[in-house]
Design a protein around this motif. Structure first.
Motif, PDB file in Angstrom:
ATOM      1  N   ARG A   3     -60.623  10.114  23.565  1.00  0.00           N
ATOM      2  CA  ARG A   3     -61.051  11.465  23.184  1.00  0.00           C
ATOM      3  C   ARG A   3     -59.857  12.527  23.684  1.00  0.00           C
ATOM      4  NH1 ARG A   3     -66.715  14.809  23.872  1.00  0.00           N
ATOM      5  NH2 ARG A   3     -66.864  13.592  22.010  1.00  0.00           N
ATOM      6  N   ALA A   4     -59.481  13.337  22.920  1.00  0.00           N
ATOM      7  CA  ALA A   4     -58.222  14.036  22.938  1.00  0.00           C
ATOM      8  C   ALA A   4     -58.758  15.574  22.613  1.00  0.00           C
ATOM      9  CB  ALA A   4     -57.107  13.937  22.402  1.00  0.00           C
ATOM     10  N   LEU A   5     -58.147  16.539  23.385  1.00  0.00           N
ATOM     11  CA  LEU A   5     -58.362  17.801  22.955  1.00  0.00           C
ATOM     12  C   LEU A   5     -56.976  18.496  22.693  1.00  0.00           C
ATOM     13  CD1 LEU A   5     -60.410  20.668  24.946  1.00  0.00           C
ATOM     14  CD2 LEU A   5     -57.962  21.003  24.461  1.00  0.00           C
ATOM     15  N   GLY A   6     -56.884  18.987  21.406  1.00  0.00           N
ATOM     16  CA  GLY A   6     -55.408  19.600  20.990  1.00  0.00           C
ATOM     17  C   GLY A   6     -55.594  21.034  20.932  1.00  0.00           C
ATOM     18  N   SER A  99     -64.750  14.341  30.223  1.00  0.00           N
ATOM     19  CA  SER A  99     -64.995  13.199  29.117  1.00  0.00           C
ATOM     20  C   SER A  99     -63.276  13.427  28.142  1.00  0.00           C
ATOM     21  CB  SER A  99     -65.922  13.779  28.138  1.00  0.00           C
ATOM     22  OG  SER A  99     -65.780  14.839  27.519  1.00  0.00           O
ATOM     23  N   ILE A 100     -62.651  14.165  28.696  1.00  0.00           N
ATOM     24  CA  ILE A 100     -61.402  14.492  27.903  1.00  0.00           C
ATOM     25  C   ILE A 100     -60.261  13.352  28.604  1.00  0.00           C
ATOM     26  CG2 ILE A 100     -59.624  16.039  27.007  1.00  0.00           C
ATOM     27  CD1 ILE A 100     -62.257  16.469  26.035  1.00  0.00           C
ATOM     28  N   ASP A 101     -59.705  12.558  27.949  1.00  0.00           N
ATOM     29  CA  ASP A 101     -58.738  11.536  28.205  1.00  0.00           C
ATOM     30  C   ASP A 101     -57.403  12.289  28.093  1.00  0.00           C
ATOM     31  OD1 ASP A 101     -60.394   9.342  28.568  1.00  0.00           O
ATOM     32  OD2 ASP A 101     -60.559   9.322  26.230  1.00  0.00           O
ATOM     33  N   ILE A 102     -56.896  13.026  27.152  1.00  0.00           N
ATOM     34  CA  ILE A 102     -55.722  13.767  27.378  1.00  0.00           C
ATOM     35  C   ILE A 102     -55.839  14.905  26.561  1.00  0.00           C
ATOM     36  CG2 ILE A 102     -55.017  12.556  25.149  1.00  0.00           C
ATOM     37  CD1 ILE A 102     -52.614  13.116  28.226  1.00  0.00           C
ATOM     38  N   ARG A 134     -57.099  17.631  33.971  1.00  0.00           N
ATOM     39  CA  ARG A 134     -56.944  16.542  32.815  1.00  0.00           C
ATOM     40  C   ARG A 134     -55.408  16.332  32.716  1.00  0.00           C
ATOM     41  NH1 ARG A 134     -60.103  13.549  34.195  1.00  0.00           N
ATOM     42  NH2 ARG A 134     -59.822  12.361  32.279  1.00  0.00           N
ATOM     43  N   PRO A 135     -55.004  15.220  32.392  1.00  0.00           N
ATOM     44  CA  PRO A 135     -53.855  15.041  31.976  1.00  0.00           C
ATOM     45  C   PRO A 135     -53.075  15.783  30.540  1.00  0.00           C
ATOM     46  CG  PRO A 135     -54.771  12.905  32.077  1.00  0.00           C
ATOM     47  CD  PRO A 135     -55.947  14.064  32.300  1.00  0.00           C
ATOM     48  N   VAL A 136     -52.037  16.381  30.700  1.00  0.00           N
ATOM     49  CA  VAL A 136     -51.788  17.145  29.437  1.00  0.00           C
ATOM     50  C   VAL A 136     -50.308  16.376  28.894  1.00  0.00           C
ATOM     51  CG1 VAL A 136     -50.637  19.324  28.796  1.00  0.00           C
ATOM     52  CG2 VAL A 136     -52.860  19.278  30.283  1.00  0.00           C
ATOM     53  N   ALA A 137     -50.301  16.299  27.664  1.00  0.00           N
ATOM     54  CA  ALA A 137     -48.970  16.014  27.060  1.00  0.00           C
ATOM     55  C   ALA A 137     -48.531  17.185  26.285  1.00  0.00           C
ATOM     56  CB  ALA A 137     -49.376  14.953  25.954  1.00  0.00           C
ATOM     57  N   TYR A 138     -47.191  17.464  26.606  1.00  0.00           N
ATOM     58  CA  TYR A 138     -46.576  18.711  26.061  1.00  0.00           C
ATOM     59  C   TYR A 138     -45.095  18.590  25.854  1.00  0.00           C
ATOM     60  CZ  TYR A 138     -44.386  19.086  30.836  1.00  0.00           C
ATOM     61  OH  TYR A 138     -43.856  18.991  31.830  1.00  0.00           O
ATOM     62  N   ASP A 139     -44.074  19.478  25.404  1.00  0.00           N
ATOM     63  CA  ASP A 139     -42.842  19.297  25.078  1.00  0.00           C
ATOM     64  C   ASP A 139     -42.419  18.250  24.045  1.00  0.00           C
ATOM     65  OD1 ASP A 139     -40.558  20.618  25.163  1.00  0.00           O
ATOM     66  OD2 ASP A 139     -39.789  19.419  26.993  1.00  0.00           O
ATOM     67  N   ALA A 336     -53.708  16.813  19.277  1.00  0.00           N
ATOM     68  CA  ALA A 336     -54.628  15.788  20.067  1.00  0.00           C
ATOM     69  C   ALA A 336     -54.247  14.402  19.784  1.00  0.00           C
ATOM     70  CB  ALA A 336     -56.258  16.344  19.710  1.00  0.00           C
ATOM     71  N   TYR A 337     -53.918  13.971  18.442  1.00  0.00           N
ATOM     72  CA  TYR A 337     -53.664  12.894  17.925  1.00  0.00           C
ATOM     73  C   TYR A 337     -52.466  12.702  18.595  1.00  0.00           C
ATOM     74  CZ  TYR A 337     -52.430   9.303  14.148  1.00  0.00           C
ATOM     75  OH  TYR A 337     -52.398   8.378  13.564  1.00  0.00           O
ATOM     76  N   LEU A 338     -51.487  13.377  18.391  1.00  0.00           N
ATOM     77  CA  LEU A 338     -50.092  13.009  18.971  1.00  0.00           C
ATOM     78  C   LEU A 338     -50.132  13.006  20.426  1.00  0.00           C
ATOM     79  CD1 LEU A 338     -47.773  15.857  17.297  1.00  0.00           C
ATOM     80  CD2 LEU A 338     -48.228  13.571  16.426  1.00  0.00           C
ATOM     81  N   ALA A 339     -50.852  13.579  21.362  1.00  0.00           N
ATOM     82  CA  ALA A 339     -51.026  13.280  22.701  1.00  0.00           C
ATOM     83  C   ALA A 339     -51.525  11.812  22.865  1.00  0.00           C
ATOM     84  CB  ALA A 339     -52.227  14.240  23.317  1.00  0.00           C
ATOM     85  N   VAL A 340     -52.508  11.222  22.091  1.00  0.00           N
ATOM     86  CA  VAL A 340     -52.895   9.891  22.067  1.00  0.00           C
ATOM     87  C   VAL A 340     -51.839   8.880  21.931  1.00  0.00           C
ATOM     88  CG1 VAL A 340     -54.752   8.256  21.257  1.00  0.00           C
ATOM     89  CG2 VAL A 340     -55.157  10.588  21.794  1.00  0.00           C
ATOM     90  N   ARG A 341     -50.957   9.316  20.757  1.00  0.00           N
ATOM     91  CA  ARG A 341     -50.040   8.411  20.458  1.00  0.00           C
ATOM     92  C   ARG A 341     -48.865   8.619  21.845  1.00  0.00           C
ATOM     93  NH1 ARG A 341     -49.546   6.600  15.365  1.00  0.00           N
ATOM     94  NH2 ARG A 341     -47.382   6.354  15.304  1.00  0.00           N
ATOM     95  N   ARG A 342     -48.882   9.787  22.154  1.00  0.00           N
ATOM     96  CA  ARG A 342     -47.868   9.542  23.614  1.00  0.00           C
ATOM     97  C   ARG A 342     -48.366   8.842  24.516  1.00  0.00           C
ATOM     98  NH1 ARG A 342     -45.000   8.342  26.626  1.00  0.00           N
ATOM     99  NH2 ARG A 342     -43.578   9.607  28.017  1.00  0.00           N
ATOM    100  N   LEU A 343     -50.028   8.654  24.755  1.00  0.00           N
ATOM    101  CA  LEU A 343     -50.307   7.761  25.722  1.00  0.00           C
ATOM    102  C   LEU A 343     -49.992   6.277  25.530  1.00  0.00           C
ATOM    103  CD1 LEU A 343     -53.902   9.023  26.417  1.00  0.00           C
ATOM    104  CD2 LEU A 343     -52.053   9.035  28.010  1.00  0.00           C
TER     105      LEU A 343
END
Length: 369
Positions: A3-6, A99-102, A134-139, A336-343
């Motif tokens: 589950r990702a929040l974008g 509940s948010i994974d990334i 929660r963990p954050v994917a950025y840049d 949100a989708y890109l964050a999961v791909r980064r994981l």
């Protein structure tokens, strides 16, 4: 599935889009709720000042980390506003943050010059992770640009997932009109994508300077104006349109000086025609004429722009909502989708989307601690 929040704050400077998806980062995408949170005029004024300040940055890697003057204030404001938007969103939707994974955090682009291997998105990913817990994917753009890619557009891999999940027979083009417009072509093989030219930014800026309005709502002023065809021809003579893809643009790559002396309705009509005509020209760069164009982004609400596109495009066009997609939330969903791909360390850019030499993952992950 994760589950990702974008989060998306685009070059139109209108506000922050927040969206939830459940996805495996590949073919399975289940969109959840989405909401938008508008910037106020103080926010927009600060961001406009940041855009001007960013133009002064020297285009070298060391300058990417620099936040001189108003840029530091703008980064703090952007981060705080995104944290507020997340909290308000989760409260309104009664979603537990745990509940948010990334979280996928695009930040706010203040300058994008891939020809100089230079792109800057302000927003403190580590600070946002601490604020929300929660963990954050950025840049997401920097690695691609450093490797010689355009760093944009980033959404095509998500567009492809939507098209393939829908089972649409290609070729299909997904058109997103934000501050800059971009196009994704989906058929056999990797997606092909590029920025087509201006989107809403020129129109929005002229509406603000000429009428104190943040946009031409519904395209009403453009509908009341008259296109200056000589000015339109001059605008379309820009070298960018003849360049083959992949290619990308800075928000300020085009100037409205050519229409500045026109009555405001005529200027807006001409700039609207500029966006529509440049998109039609972009279709000529595709390997095959698409069977269908799917329209998304803020520009989808501009009825005059939509009408002009229908006149110019060589194929049919439908709104993203007709497929059950969200025109307004699509970019937030994409991050949100890109964050999961980064994981999962999956690529987000490709030779056919940014010109990078090989498919590349992108983004930095900041933990919540």
């Amino acid at each position: 599935m994760a589950r990702a929040l974008g989060l998306m704050s685009g070059t139109s400077l209108d506000g922050i889009d927040v969206a939830i998806i459940d996805t495996d980062g590949a073919m399975h995408v289940s969109p959840g709720p989405a909401r938008s949170f508008a910037y106020d005029e103080q926010d927009r004024a600060l961001l406009r000042a940041a855009l001007a300040e960013a133009e002064k940055l020297p285009p070298d890697p060391a300058a990417r980390a620099a936040r001189p003057g108003v840029l530091a204030q703008a980064e703090a404001r952007v981060t705080a506003r995104h944290a507020e938007a997340i909290r308000d969103f989760l409260a309104a939707e009664t979603i537990d943050a745990a509940s948010i994974d990334i979280i996928g955090f695009h930040g706010q682009t203040v300058i994008h010059r891939p020809d100089a291997r230079f792109t800057v998105q302000i927003g403190d990913g580590a600070g946002l992770a601490r604020a929300i817990g929660r963990p954050v994917a950025y840049d997401f753009r920097a690695a691609d640009v450093a490797a010689g890619g355009q760093g944009a557009p980033l959404v095509p891999v998500y567009h492809q997932a939507l098209v393939l999940a829908e089972g649409l027979g290609g070729p299909i083009a997904v058109l997103n009109i934000g501050g800059v417009a971009n196009l994704t072509y989906v058929d056999d093989g990797p997606p092909i994508a590029f920025d087509t030219g201006p989107g809403n930014a020129l129109i929005d800026d002229m509406m603000f300077s000429g009428a104190g309005e943040k946009m031409d709502a519904g395209g009403a002023l453009a509908a009341a104006g008259k296109i200056d065809h000589a000015a339109l021809a001059d605008l379309l003579a820009h070298d960018y349109f003849a360049l083959p893809p992949p290619k990308s643009l800075d928000r300020n790559a085009f100037s409205s000086t050519r229409v500045a002396a026109l009555p405001l309705p005529d200027a807006i009509a001409t700039l609207t025609a500029f966006t529509a005509s440049s998109i039609a020209r972009a279709i000529e760069h595709l390997p095959k004429q698409p069977k269908l164009v799917v329209l998304s982004g803020g520009g989808a609400h501009n009825l005059t722009l939509r009408w002009q596109l229908m006149q110019h495009l060589p194929c049919g066009m439908i709104l993203a909502e007709r497929l059950g997609w969200s025109a307004d939330a699509m970019e937030a969903q994409a991050f949100a989708y890109l964050a999961v791909r980064r994981l999962k360390n999956l690529p987000i850019t490709f030779p056919t989307t940014t010109g990078v030499a090989e498919p590349m993952p992108g983004g930095i992950i900041a933990g919540a601690d």
